[in-house]
Design a protein around this motif. Structure first.
Motif, PDB file in Angstrom:
ATOM      1  N   LEU A 127      65.973  21.704  74.106  1.00  0.00           N
ATOM      2  CA  LEU A 127      65.181  21.167  75.223  1.00  0.00           C
ATOM      3  C   LEU A 127      65.979  20.132  76.004  1.00  0.00           C
ATOM      4  N   GLY A 173      68.175  21.332  78.621  1.00  0.00           N
ATOM      5  CA  GLY A 173      67.568  21.915  79.811  1.00  0.00           C
ATOM      6  C   GLY A 173      66.861  23.230  79.584  1.00  0.00           C
ATOM      7  N   SER A 199      63.924  25.861  78.634  1.00  0.00           N
ATOM      8  CA  SER A 199      62.461  25.810  78.688  1.00  0.00           C
ATOM      9  C   SER A 199      61.921  26.055  77.284  1.00  0.00           C
ATOM     10  N   THR A 224      63.764  28.183  74.350  1.00  0.00           N
ATOM     11  CA  THR A 224      64.028  27.552  73.061  1.00  0.00           C
ATOM     12  C   THR A 224      63.483  28.405  71.926  1.00  0.00           C
ATOM     13  N   SER A 237      63.609  18.264  79.337  1.00  0.00           N
ATOM     14  CA  SER A 237      64.564  19.262  79.838  1.00  0.00           C
ATOM     15  C   SER A 237      64.968  18.996  81.277  1.00  0.00           C
TER      16      SER A 237
END
Lengths: 286, 348
Positions: A188, A191, A193, A197, B72
């Motif tokens: 996460l 970056g 989502s 993941t 994120s």
């Protein structure tokens, strides 16, 4: 001086004596274990195959190609096909919730997941009869809307769903607890989502345990007798699954038919066992 | 990118992990969050990252409020204490992960990704390991791969949770120096969490001392060492001898050269071991302590002294001095010595 000379030669054999049982104990225990397996596992399996083929291959195939046997096989496959995916999704959700979140009642949920294991399957079946049967809580409403659950296919599926729901979750929870969520957090933070993941990090890490749980779930879904027996109504060609068909055939003195169907379930068990070993080996490697 | 935390609080049930934290970190600093275990330092780091939500307060990165933003999309790089490398991926795939999960329009092509990953692996001096799996690497190698992976997405802030905590002492020493020079090279604002004061002093340009969910002091390492804000910081940063005026004869301290003013506001004196000079006592009247033992600490000698005063229960005082100086004193165990205290910090 005396203690020095005394302890040296004595201590070594004493240690060996403590760690190693006499030879006869080893042989006795092995013989008991092997004897038990032969008597209660191999012998019954051999009898199933022997009885199924007692009147020759033709009779075996004839027994399996009866319309009732075919219908039972179809229903068994259909039930597995419907319940296993549902319980896979349920198991993943439950394992995720229990290992990744803190919420009140978490330990209660963990205990409840095991409920189908601790309740007798017959009682489980009875619960559905009490809920959806003609005299049950929802019975009047269901018959008013012309929906049949008990003594019909939906009842069989519901009972199977209930009986098999712990398998996937129970395989995943200890593994996911041990793995922790750091790898997912790392994904996460890079970056990814939530979905990326799950697919790229979580799933590869749990796939062997997940398959193992699915396999056990499937074996039980196909083999379940007690709960299904209560809700099915034993309607030949309609609501008989393979295990029920075995019982019905046997009660009607159709021994070849009973054992031929049983041989399919036994075959399923053997395939499950082999796949299980393969999965355990794969899981151990990772 | 600068970091601004305003009024951050976090409770776990009844336990208050962070208590109204205000903190400003200028761009390009390498900051250590230092404190004993359970002081809230990791929680604070995770709140900056967005891995944890604060109960109240705001997190601003470069002046932009990121409090509500998901981890994120915060543009941070996070290095976990136990590395958290993806065990089913090779080193190369681990480092490439952050680039490959970018939305299609921002995602570099595979050759570009390969180029960047190899450059990062060279930066951490581990390109030769690119096709290995994490379980084939040593702890120090894993830590450097984790760092390369975090840097791949070009974070504006780098957050490291006990980066050297799980490593051998010798590897830890090397990596500290390496991290410092890497920071010098990249100049990305970085925060690392540690409970080791030596590590914080050695690596960081700024140290933030935390205790019980509060900031005790923030400043350059030398500032914090030379001017501790309170007794906790003084005790936590390096060794110190503690004298309370009630227990210790003020006379004894004064004989040792410590000025005690009439309107002395503090009642507790903290004296660093290296601020105590010792000398062989010429006669009994000037002696304040008896030499009990000493230990070699490399270039320094730590000297254990037992305070020699009639009302005292024999409290131990530690002094430190260079090896050479100690040899010249020609002291033996049981010798009476006189002390000279050069400096002390007073606290309540």
């Amino acid at each position: 001086m005396t203690t020095m000379t005394n302890t040296q030669p004595i201590s070594a054999p004493t240690l060996r004596h403590v760690l190693h049982d006499p030879v006869w104990v080893k042989w006795l225990l092995t013989a008991i274990a092997v004897g038990f397996i032969i008597l209660f596992l191999c012998l019954p399996l051999a009898i199933v195959i022997f009885e199924a083929c007692a009147k020759g291959w033709d009779a075996y195939w004839a027994a399996l190609s009866q319309p009732d046997a075919q219908a039972a096989l179809r229903l068994t496959l259909l039930t597995a096909l419907a319940t296993v995916p549902l319980n896979t999704v349920f198991g993943l959700c439950a394992a995720w919730a229990i290992t990744r979140f803190e919420f009140p009642g978490k330990s209660l949920l963990t205990t409840l997941i095991d409920l189908p294991f601790s309740v007798s399957p017959v009682i489980s079946g009875l619960i559905f009869v009490l809920m959806f049967g003609a005299q049950g809580w929802f019975g009047a409403w269901l018959s008013a809307h012309d929906i049949k659950i008990i003594f019909a296919v939906p009842g069989i599926m519901l009972a199977t769903l209930f009986i098999t729901f712990p398998f996937v979750a129970r395989e995943l929870i200890p593994l996911m607890q041990e793995m922790g969520s750091e790898e997912e957090e790392a994904a996460l933070s890079l970056g990814a989502s939530g979905w990326q993941t799950f697919i790229q990090i979580t799933l590869p890490n749990i796939k062997w345990a997940l398959l193992y749980g699915v396999l056990l779930c499937n074996a039980r879904a196909m083999g379940e007798f007690g709960a299904v027996s209560v809700v099915s109504g034993h309607i030949r060609g309609l609501t008989n699954t393979l295990p029920l068909h075995v019982e019905v055939s046997y009660n009607e003195y159709d021994f070849v038919g009973a054992f031929a169907s049983a041989s399919i379930l036994a075959g399923l068990a053997i395939v499950t066992l082999i796949l299980k070993s393969v999965l355990e080996w794969k899981q151990g490697k990772h | 990118m600068s970091i601004l935390l305003s009024n951050i609080s976090k409770n776990f049930g009844k336990f208050s992990a962070l208590n109204h934290i205000d903190l400003e970190i200028p761009e390009g600093e390498l900051v250590a969050l230092l404190g004993p275990s359970g002081c809230g330092k990791t929680t604070l780091l995770r709140i900056i990252a967005g891995l944890e939500q604060a109960d109240e307060g705001r997190v601003l990165l470069s002046g932009v409020d990121k409090t509500e933003q998901h981890v994120s999309s915060r543009g941070i790089g996070f290095v976990f204490q136990h590395y958290a490398l993806f065990r089913h991926m090779t080193v190369f795939d681990n480092v490439a992960f952050g680039l490959r999960v970018k939305p299609k329009k921002d995602r570099p092509s595979e050759p570009e990704i390969a180029k960047k990953v190899h450059a990062l692996l060279e930066l951490v001096q581990l390109d030769w390991l690119h096709d290995r799996f994490p379980d084939q690497l040593s702890g120090g190698q894993r830590q450097r791969i984790a760092l390369a992976r975090a840097l791949a997405v070009e974070p504006s802030v780098l957050l490291l949770d006990e980066p050297f905590g799980a490593l051998d002492a010798s590897v830890r020493k090397d990596l500290r120096q390496w991290l410092r020079s890497l920071h010098h090279e990249l100049n990305v604002t970085s925060i690392f969490v540690t409970h080791d004061q030596e590590e914080a002093m050695e690596v960081a340009s700024q140290v933030v001392v935390l205790n019980h969910g509060r900031i005790e002091q923030q400043g350059a390492p030398s500032d914090i060492y030379d001017h501790p804000a309170n007794a906790f910081v003084s005790r936590f940063i390096g060794q110190t001898n503690i004298f309370t005026l009630e227990q210790h004869d003020a006379q004894w301290l004064q004989t040792s050269g410590l000025q005690i003013a009439e309107d002395q506001h503090g009642k507790v004196a903290h004296v660093r071991p290296h601020d105590i000079d010792i000398q062989k006592a010429v006669d009994g009247s000037t002696a304040q302590a008896v030499l009990k033992d000493w230990q070699h600490l490399g270039a320094l000698i730590r000297i254990e002294l037992v305070k020699d005063s009639p009302d005292d229960s024999g409290a131990t005082v530690f002094a430190e001095m260079p090896n050479e100086q100690f040899k010249q004193l020609r002291l033996n165990k049981g010798d009476k010595v006189s002390l000279r205290i050069r400096n002390a910090h007073w606290f309540h």
